[in-house]
Design a protein around this motif. Structure first.
Motif, PDB file in Angstrom:
ATOM      1  N   SER A  27       0.831  -1.205   0.000  1.00  0.00           N
ATOM      2  CA  SER A  27       0.000   0.000   0.000  1.00  0.00           C
ATOM      3  C   SER A  27       0.864   1.252   0.000  1.00  0.00           C
ATOM      4  O   SER A  27       1.914   1.291   0.652  1.00  0.00           O
ATOM      5  CB  SER A  27      -0.899   0.001   1.237  1.00  0.00           C
ATOM      6  N   SER A  29      -0.594   4.135   0.882  1.00  0.00           N
ATOM      7  CA  SER A  29      -1.440   5.064   1.632  1.00  0.00           C
ATOM      8  C   SER A  29      -0.623   5.937   2.584  1.00  0.00           C
ATOM      9  O   SER A  29      -1.070   7.002   2.994  1.00  0.00           O
ATOM     10  CB  SER A  29      -2.520   4.308   2.402  1.00  0.00           C
ATOM     11  N   ARG A  30       0.584   5.491   2.952  1.00  0.00           N
ATOM     12  CA  ARG A  30       1.443   6.273   3.841  1.00  0.00           C
ATOM     13  C   ARG A  30       2.446   7.126   3.079  1.00  0.00           C
ATOM     14  O   ARG A  30       3.291   7.781   3.679  1.00  0.00           O
ATOM     15  CB  ARG A  30       2.184   5.330   4.794  1.00  0.00           C
ATOM     16  N   ASN A  31       2.358   7.089   1.760  1.00  0.00           N
ATOM     17  CA  ASN A  31       3.326   7.820   0.941  1.00  0.00           C
ATOM     18  C   ASN A  31       2.718   9.089   0.354  1.00  0.00           C
ATOM     19  O   ASN A  31       1.595   9.069  -0.150  1.00  0.00           O
ATOM     20  CB  ASN A  31       3.802   6.958  -0.224  1.00  0.00           C
ATOM     21  N   SER A  51      -1.199  14.778  -0.475  1.00  0.00           N
ATOM     22  CA  SER A  51      -0.854  14.251   0.845  1.00  0.00           C
ATOM     23  C   SER A  51      -1.330  12.812   0.992  1.00  0.00           C
ATOM     24  O   SER A  51      -2.053  12.287   0.156  1.00  0.00           O
ATOM     25  CB  SER A  51      -1.482  15.117   1.922  1.00  0.00           C
ATOM     26  N   ARG A  52      -0.956  12.190   2.088  1.00  0.00           N
ATOM     27  CA  ARG A  52      -1.270  10.780   2.304  1.00  0.00           C
ATOM     28  C   ARG A  52      -2.766  10.510   2.281  1.00  0.00           C
ATOM     29  O   ARG A  52      -3.235   9.542   1.699  1.00  0.00           O
ATOM     30  CB  ARG A  52      -0.683  10.324   3.636  1.00  0.00           C
ATOM     31  N   ASN A  73      -6.878   5.550  -2.058  1.00  0.00           N
ATOM     32  CA  ASN A  73      -6.017   4.628  -1.327  1.00  0.00           C
ATOM     33  C   ASN A  73      -6.586   3.199  -1.306  1.00  0.00           C
ATOM     34  O   ASN A  73      -5.824   2.237  -1.196  1.00  0.00           O
ATOM     35  CB  ASN A  73      -5.789   5.136   0.092  1.00  0.00           C
ATOM     36  N   ALA A 100       7.876   6.159   2.909  1.00  0.00           N
ATOM     37  CA  ALA A 100       6.869   6.302   3.947  1.00  0.00           C
ATOM     38  C   ALA A 100       7.420   6.875   5.237  1.00  0.00           C
ATOM     39  O   ALA A 100       6.709   7.515   5.989  1.00  0.00           O
ATOM     40  CB  ALA A 100       6.224   4.942   4.223  1.00  0.00           C
ATOM     41  N   ALA A 104       5.613  14.490   6.240  1.00  0.00           N
ATOM     42  CA  ALA A 104       4.368  14.607   5.501  1.00  0.00           C
ATOM     43  C   ALA A 104       4.431  15.706   4.458  1.00  0.00           C
ATOM     44  O   ALA A 104       3.442  15.977   3.788  1.00  0.00           O
ATOM     45  CB  ALA A 104       3.223  14.874   6.463  1.00  0.00           C
TER      46      ALA A 104
END
Length: 126
Positions: A27, A29-31, A51-52, A73, A100, A104
């Motif tokens: 995933s 989703s944290r990148n 953003s994430r 995501n 990741a 942010a």
């Protein structure tokens, strides 16, 4: 993480095109995810970043108001909606992901991105 960009092609000036970047391997989703573009002989330039969670976006001045970056995501995919396309938008477009563990911040420098897609060509006709 592997990134696969798609959706490029031929578009008439003033038209629209949507690019997609599908991630695989894990995933993203944290990148932080961004789009860059490059023309022959030029450095790769930042186009847009998200953003994430998708709630924050930034754009290069050259595309602000015409392009929209978004992400899903659940589908592990990032999009770039290109409207009112101009001749100067013609380039190879790359999607990229920050590592990741980084902050942010939506970075605009290519050196701050760890993962890159293979690029998709956008050709604009007059």
């Amino acid at each position: 993480v592997q990134l696969q960009a798609s959706g490029g092609g031929l578009v008439q000036a003033g038209g629209s095109l949507t690019l997609s970047c599908a991630a695989s391997g894990r995933s993203v989703s944290r990148n932080i995810m961004s789009w860059f573009r490059q023309t022959p002989g030029q450095e790769r330039e930042f186009v847009a970043g998200v953003s994430r969670g998708g709630g924050s976006t930034i754009y290069a001045d050259t595309v602000k108001g015409r392009f929209t970056i978004s992400r899903d995501n659940a589908k592990n995919t990032v999009y770039l909606q290109m409207n009112s396309v101009k001749l100067e938008d013609m380039a190879v477009y790359y999607c990229a992901a920050r590592a990741a563990i980084m902050t942010a911040t939506i970075a605009t420098a290519p050196k701050d991105y760890a993962y890159w897609g293979q690029g998709t060509q956008v050709t604009v006709s007059s």
